[in-house]
Design an enzyme around this catalytic site. Structure first.
Site, PDB file in Angstrom:
ATOM      1  CB  ILE A  59      -6.475  -4.297  -6.197  1.00  0.00           C
ATOM      2  CG1 ILE A  59      -7.932  -4.751  -6.137  1.00  0.00           C
ATOM      3  CG2 ILE A  59      -5.534  -5.471  -6.114  1.00  0.00           C
ATOM      4  CD1 ILE A  59      -8.894  -3.741  -6.668  1.00  0.00           C
ATOM      5  CD  GLU A  60      -2.791  -6.211  -4.197  1.00  0.00           C
ATOM      6  OE1 GLU A  60      -3.294  -6.999  -5.014  1.00  0.00           O
ATOM      7  OE2 GLU A  60      -2.160  -5.190  -4.549  1.00  0.00           O
ATOM      8  CB  VAL A  81      -4.646   3.180 -10.558  1.00  0.00           C
ATOM      9  CG1 VAL A  81      -5.173   2.236 -11.638  1.00  0.00           C
ATOM     10  CG2 VAL A  81      -4.736   2.532  -9.181  1.00  0.00           C
ATOM     11  CD  GLU A  85      -3.012   0.037 -25.549  1.00  0.00           C
ATOM     12  OE1 GLU A  85      -3.441  -0.960 -26.150  1.00  0.00           O
ATOM     13  OE2 GLU A  85      -1.935   0.579 -25.824  1.00  0.00           O
ATOM     14  CG  HIS A  88      -7.027  -3.843 -14.742  1.00  0.00           C
ATOM     15  ND1 HIS A  88      -7.466  -4.913 -14.003  1.00  0.00           N
ATOM     16  CD2 HIS A  88      -5.941  -3.354 -14.086  1.00  0.00           C
ATOM     17  CE1 HIS A  88      -6.682  -5.070 -12.949  1.00  0.00           C
ATOM     18  NE2 HIS A  88      -5.753  -4.140 -12.980  1.00  0.00           N
TER      19      HIS A  88
END
Length: 159
Positions: A59-60, A81, A85, A88
């Site tokens: 995400i950065e 990534v 579960e 996200h």
């Protein structure tokens, strides 16, 4: 498995291309392998000293890619990534993909998306460029970034 239809990587002559690589450190073995693959392709193309910046997670990556795109001819984004579960995974993958696309278009700088978005760690390992991997997405991202930078340069100065 992915890999079908992968084009041959072109011989690139990018000695004067300024290249930056932003790579996450989450899933270190995978990200380090992606970075190694990108560096090898860069070196083969004549880019001997790319700027390398490490960030914690995927995400950065877009915001750092944005800063790098201001001062480099091409940027490579590397990370992984892995689906869990919760939703996200979907949010992170979407944010990273849209962020990198926006950076590339806003800066008119190629930003190659070498962020693996996979269901399992084994899928990531198979794409990381490790000795038993089927593919090297780090190398492919480097080839895409450098090739696109050279194409944009040609388009900017017609013969």
């Amino acid at each position: 498995m992915s890999g079908a239809g992968v084009p041959d990587m072109p011989a690139l002559h990018a000695e004067d291309v300024t290249l930056a690589i932003v790579a996450s450190t989450w899933h270190e073995t995978i990200c380090d392998a992606l970075l190694d693959g990108a560096r090898k392709v860069a070196e083969q193309a004549g880019v001997t000293d790319p700027t390398v910046v490490r960030v914690l997670g995927a995400i950065e990556i877009p915001v750092v890619a944005q800063a790098l795109a201001r001062t480099h001819d091409a940027v490579i984004a590397l990370g992984v990534v892995i689906r869990g579960e919760t939703p996200h995974f979907d949010y992170v993958c979407d944010a990273v993909t849209q962020g990198l696309t926006r950076v590339s278009l806003d800066a008119s700088t190629p930003v190659a998306n070498g962020v693996l978005t996979v269901n399992t760690e084994n899928q990531a390992l198979d794409r990381a460029g490790l000795p038993n991997s089927a593919e090297d997405k780090g190398a492919q991202a480097a080839a895409a970034a450098l090739s696109t930078a050279l194409t944009l340069r040609q388009l900017a100065s017609p013969s």
